[in-house]
Design a protein around this motif. Structure first.
Motif, PDB file in Angstrom:
ATOM      1  N   ASN A 200       0.705  -1.219  -0.017  1.00 48.91           N
ATOM      2  CA  ASN A 200      -0.130  -0.114   0.145  1.00 48.91           C
ATOM      3  C   ASN A 200       0.857   1.327   0.071  1.00 48.91           C
ATOM      4  O   ASN A 200       0.565   2.267  -0.702  1.00 48.91           O
ATOM      5  CB  ASN A 200      -1.084   0.038   1.228  1.00 48.91           C
ATOM      6  CG  ASN A 200      -1.991  -0.942   1.130  1.00 48.91           C
ATOM      7  OD1 ASN A 200      -2.372  -1.591   0.272  1.00 48.91           O
ATOM      8  ND2 ASN A 200      -2.603  -1.410   2.406  1.00 48.91           N
ATOM      9  N   THR A 201       1.917   1.192   1.013  1.00 47.32           N
ATOM     10  CA  THR A 201       2.658   2.612   0.953  1.00 47.32           C
ATOM     11  C   THR A 201       3.464   2.891  -0.406  1.00 47.32           C
ATOM     12  O   THR A 201       3.527   3.990  -0.738  1.00 47.32           O
ATOM     13  CB  THR A 201       3.771   2.398   2.090  1.00 47.32           C
ATOM     14  OG1 THR A 201       3.057   1.893   3.354  1.00 47.32           O
ATOM     15  CG2 THR A 201       4.633   3.481   2.424  1.00 47.32           C
TER      16      THR A 201
ATOM     17  N   VAL B  60       4.886   5.895  -4.913  1.00 47.57           N
ATOM     18  CA  VAL B  60       4.764   5.914  -6.309  1.00 47.57           C
ATOM     19  C   VAL B  60       3.875   7.167  -6.920  1.00 47.57           C
ATOM     20  O   VAL B  60       4.280   8.056  -7.873  1.00 47.57           O
ATOM     21  CB  VAL B  60       5.023   4.805  -7.117  1.00 47.57           C
ATOM     22  CG1 VAL B  60       4.774   5.107  -8.722  1.00 47.57           C
ATOM     23  CG2 VAL B  60       5.929   3.920  -6.789  1.00 47.57           C
ATOM     24  N   GLY B  61       2.698   6.992  -6.638  1.00 46.39           N
ATOM     25  CA  GLY B  61       1.654   7.972  -7.235  1.00 46.39           C
ATOM     26  C   GLY B  61       2.005   9.325  -6.792  1.00 46.39           C
ATOM     27  O   GLY B  61       1.849  10.158  -7.675  1.00 46.39           O
TER      28      GLY B  61
ATOM     29  N   ALA C 139      -6.503  10.571  -2.241  1.00 46.60           N
ATOM     30  CA  ALA C 139      -6.410  11.408  -1.046  1.00 46.60           C
ATOM     31  C   ALA C 139      -5.060  11.650  -0.375  1.00 46.60           C
ATOM     32  O   ALA C 139      -4.764  12.708   0.388  1.00 46.60           O
ATOM     33  CB  ALA C 139      -7.129  10.528   0.339  1.00 46.60           C
ATOM     34  N   ILE C 140      -4.306  10.651  -0.830  1.00 46.84           N
ATOM     35  CA  ILE C 140      -2.778  10.928  -0.543  1.00 46.84           C
ATOM     36  C   ILE C 140      -2.082  11.793  -1.665  1.00 46.84           C
ATOM     37  O   ILE C 140      -1.236  12.537  -1.239  1.00 46.84           O
ATOM     38  CB  ILE C 140      -2.078   9.709  -0.331  1.00 46.84           C
ATOM     39  CG1 ILE C 140      -2.911   8.883   0.890  1.00 46.84           C
ATOM     40  CG2 ILE C 140      -0.568   9.706  -0.039  1.00 46.84           C
ATOM     41  CD1 ILE C 140      -2.420   9.598   2.252  1.00 46.84           C
TER      42      ILE C 140
ATOM     43  N   VAL D 233      16.705  14.711  -5.865  1.00 51.64           N
ATOM     44  CA  VAL D 233      16.465  15.459  -4.507  1.00 51.64           C
ATOM     45  C   VAL D 233      14.910  15.396  -4.083  1.00 51.64           C
ATOM     46  O   VAL D 233      14.458  14.834  -3.328  1.00 51.64           O
ATOM     47  CB  VAL D 233      17.082  16.565  -4.382  1.00 51.64           C
ATOM     48  CG1 VAL D 233      16.529  17.161  -2.991  1.00 51.64           C
ATOM     49  CG2 VAL D 233      18.648  16.560  -4.194  1.00 51.64           C
ATOM     50  N   VAL D 234      14.052  16.167  -5.058  1.00 47.97           N
ATOM     51  CA  VAL D 234      12.631  16.121  -4.927  1.00 47.97           C
ATOM     52  C   VAL D 234      12.013  14.927  -4.749  1.00 47.97           C
ATOM     53  O   VAL D 234      10.929  14.641  -4.268  1.00 47.97           O
ATOM     54  CB  VAL D 234      12.022  17.201  -6.125  1.00 47.97           C
ATOM     55  CG1 VAL D 234      10.496  17.063  -5.978  1.00 47.97           C
ATOM     56  CG2 VAL D 234      12.688  18.510  -6.089  1.00 47.97           C
ATOM     57  N   SER D 235      12.349  13.984  -5.583  1.00 47.58           N
ATOM     58  CA  SER D 235      11.811  12.398  -5.537  1.00 47.58           C
ATOM     59  C   SER D 235      11.978  12.139  -4.263  1.00 47.58           C
ATOM     60  O   SER D 235      11.218  11.202  -3.801  1.00 47.58           O
ATOM     61  CB  SER D 235      12.722  11.659  -6.486  1.00 47.58           C
ATOM     62  OG  SER D 235      12.235  12.388  -8.059  1.00 47.58           O
ATOM     63  N   ILE D 236      13.431  12.092  -3.485  1.00 48.79           N
ATOM     64  CA  ILE D 236      13.608  11.545  -2.410  1.00 48.79           C
ATOM     65  C   ILE D 236      12.680  12.017  -1.513  1.00 48.79           C
ATOM     66  O   ILE D 236      12.035  11.414  -0.618  1.00 48.79           O
ATOM     67  CB  ILE D 236      15.117  11.690  -1.952  1.00 48.79           C
ATOM     68  CG1 ILE D 236      15.877  10.662  -3.035  1.00 48.79           C
ATOM     69  CG2 ILE D 236      15.096  11.324  -0.419  1.00 48.79           C
ATOM     70  CD1 ILE D 236      15.867   9.269  -2.762  1.00 48.79           C
ATOM     71  N   PHE D 237      12.536  13.455  -1.392  1.00 48.33           N
ATOM     72  CA  PHE D 237      11.735  14.148  -0.365  1.00 48.33           C
ATOM     73  C   PHE D 237      10.297  13.540  -0.279  1.00 48.33           C
ATOM     74  O   PHE D 237       9.549  13.406   0.661  1.00 48.33           O
ATOM     75  CB  PHE D 237      11.895  15.671  -0.447  1.00 48.33           C
ATOM     76  CG  PHE D 237      13.099  16.362  -0.037  1.00 48.33           C
ATOM     77  CD1 PHE D 237      13.966  15.747   0.732  1.00 48.33           C
ATOM     78  CD2 PHE D 237      13.392  17.742  -0.486  1.00 48.33           C
ATOM     79  CE1 PHE D 237      15.124  16.214   1.160  1.00 48.33           C
ATOM     80  CE2 PHE D 237      14.606  18.146  -0.101  1.00 48.33           C
ATOM     81  CZ  PHE D 237      15.539  17.605   0.665  1.00 48.33           C
ATOM     82  N   THR D 238       9.805  13.734  -1.650  1.00 42.61           N
ATOM     83  CA  THR D 238       8.333  13.009  -1.741  1.00 42.61           C
ATOM     84  C   THR D 238       8.071  11.878  -1.061  1.00 42.61           C
ATOM     85  O   THR D 238       7.100  11.413  -0.658  1.00 42.61           O
ATOM     86  CB  THR D 238       8.054  13.355  -3.209  1.00 42.61           C
ATOM     87  OG1 THR D 238       8.200  14.564  -3.470  1.00 42.61           O
ATOM     88  CG2 THR D 238       6.551  12.975  -3.386  1.00 42.61           C
TER      89      THR D 238
END
Length: 310
Positions: free
Chosen positions: A105-106, A111-112, A178-179, A233-238
């Motif tokens: 689930n996580t 990924v989304g 919702a996420i 970096v943005v990918s890791i943060f998200t």
């Protein structure tokens, strides 16, 4: 008669004087001495060891605590290493918490959220940096102003929006949307991306514009390949944000079959032993630790990307 020094001469003299009179905690002369060098390295190694222990010890305590019995965990003074390590507790925790489902689930939510965040944040940063719309600075300032608002303050309005999306009337509870929707637009990520895009020379975009390349093609074919470090970096943060978030998934994903790993572990914690809780936390930490070791070079490169123009 000697001509008066020019502005460039005075500038070079000041730079030479600064190089020869640089003030540091330990002077270069003291470092060259035998005792000065020893003291310097002793202090440096001590500081590094202390900071390493501060950050690594909680992880070590969680792993070793999972392998202890309940009586040994409550023992005072505590033991640094379990007397009889029990590795079967990890398989027990996997089954009790149904960690396979929680991780699946996580991962879906992460990924989304990553795809939506890149789509929204990259295009917004590109527009603010290179397309320069009217009132662009005002829009950027409004985005950054949202970072000053505590997340708990906007949680109730966000929850009301998710339960009944304005205009469309959608109800997104127990849904990945919702996420994904709240994570998609992030003022901090947009600011990071814009700063990096600002460092890309405009001559490259002007040359593409002369060749008749449309703006969207410039973004896909020129900007994105250059921006790999900051995109990492943005990918890791998200992804980390989705993995570690607790309160928001707890509100919008009440169904036990759709919970994230952080919420699922907390919901079952009251029915299992303390060492099984720690074992579940260890397993939940493994994906992020592995991800860091695989992408640490990209993270370090991205954190300094765009700091210098040229």
């Amino acid at each position: 008669m000697t001509p008066p020094p020019t502005h460039d001469d005075r500038k070079r003299r000041r730079a030479a004087w600064a190089d020869g009179h640089a003030r540091t905690i330990v002077s270069p002369l003291e470092l060259k001495s035998r005792w000065g060098s020893r003291i310097y390295w002793a202090v440096l190694v001590t500081v590094l060891l202390v900071f390493t222990l501060v950050f690594v010890f909680p992880l070590y305590w969680m792993v070793t605590g999972a392998m202890k019995s309940g009586e040994e965990i409550a023992q005072m003074p505590p033991t640094l290493w379990p007397e009889n390590p029990d590795f079967s507790v990890f398989s027990d925790a996997w089954e009790l918490f149904d960690i396979g489902l929680l991780l699946k689930n996580t991962l879906l939510y992460a990924v989304g959220a990553w795809l939506f965040a890149l789509a929204v944040d990259v295009t917004a940063a590109y527009a603010l940096s290179k397309l320069r719309p009217m009132f662009g600075n005002v829009i950027l300032g409004a985005m950054l102003a949202t970072l000053m608002i505590p997340p708990i303050v906007v949680m109730i309005p966000a929850y009301i929006t998710v339960t009944d999306v304005p205009i469309f009337g959608w109800q997104l509870l127990n849904s990945p949307w919702a996420i994904w929707f709240p994570v998609a637009a992030n003022g901090f990520n947009i600011f990071l991306l814009k700063r990096f895009f600002d460092s890309i020379p405009d001559e490259i975009l002007e040359a593409a514009e002369i060749d008749g390349v449309p703006p969207w093609r410039v973004l896909v074919s020129i900007i994105l390949p250059i921006s790999r470090p900051i995109l990492g970096v943005v990918s890791i943060f998200t992804v980390v944000l989705v993995f570690k978030d607790f309160v928001w998934p707890l509100l919008v994903l009440p169904d036990s079959e759709k919970m994230t790993i952080s919420v699922g572990l907390s919901q079952t914690a009251g029915a299992v032993t303390q060492n099984q809780i720690m074992a579940g936390l260890v397993i939940a930490s493994i994906p992020m630790i592995i991800g860091f070791f695989f992408f640490q070079r990209s993270i370090m490169a991205g954190l300094t990307a765009g700091s210098l123009k040229g």
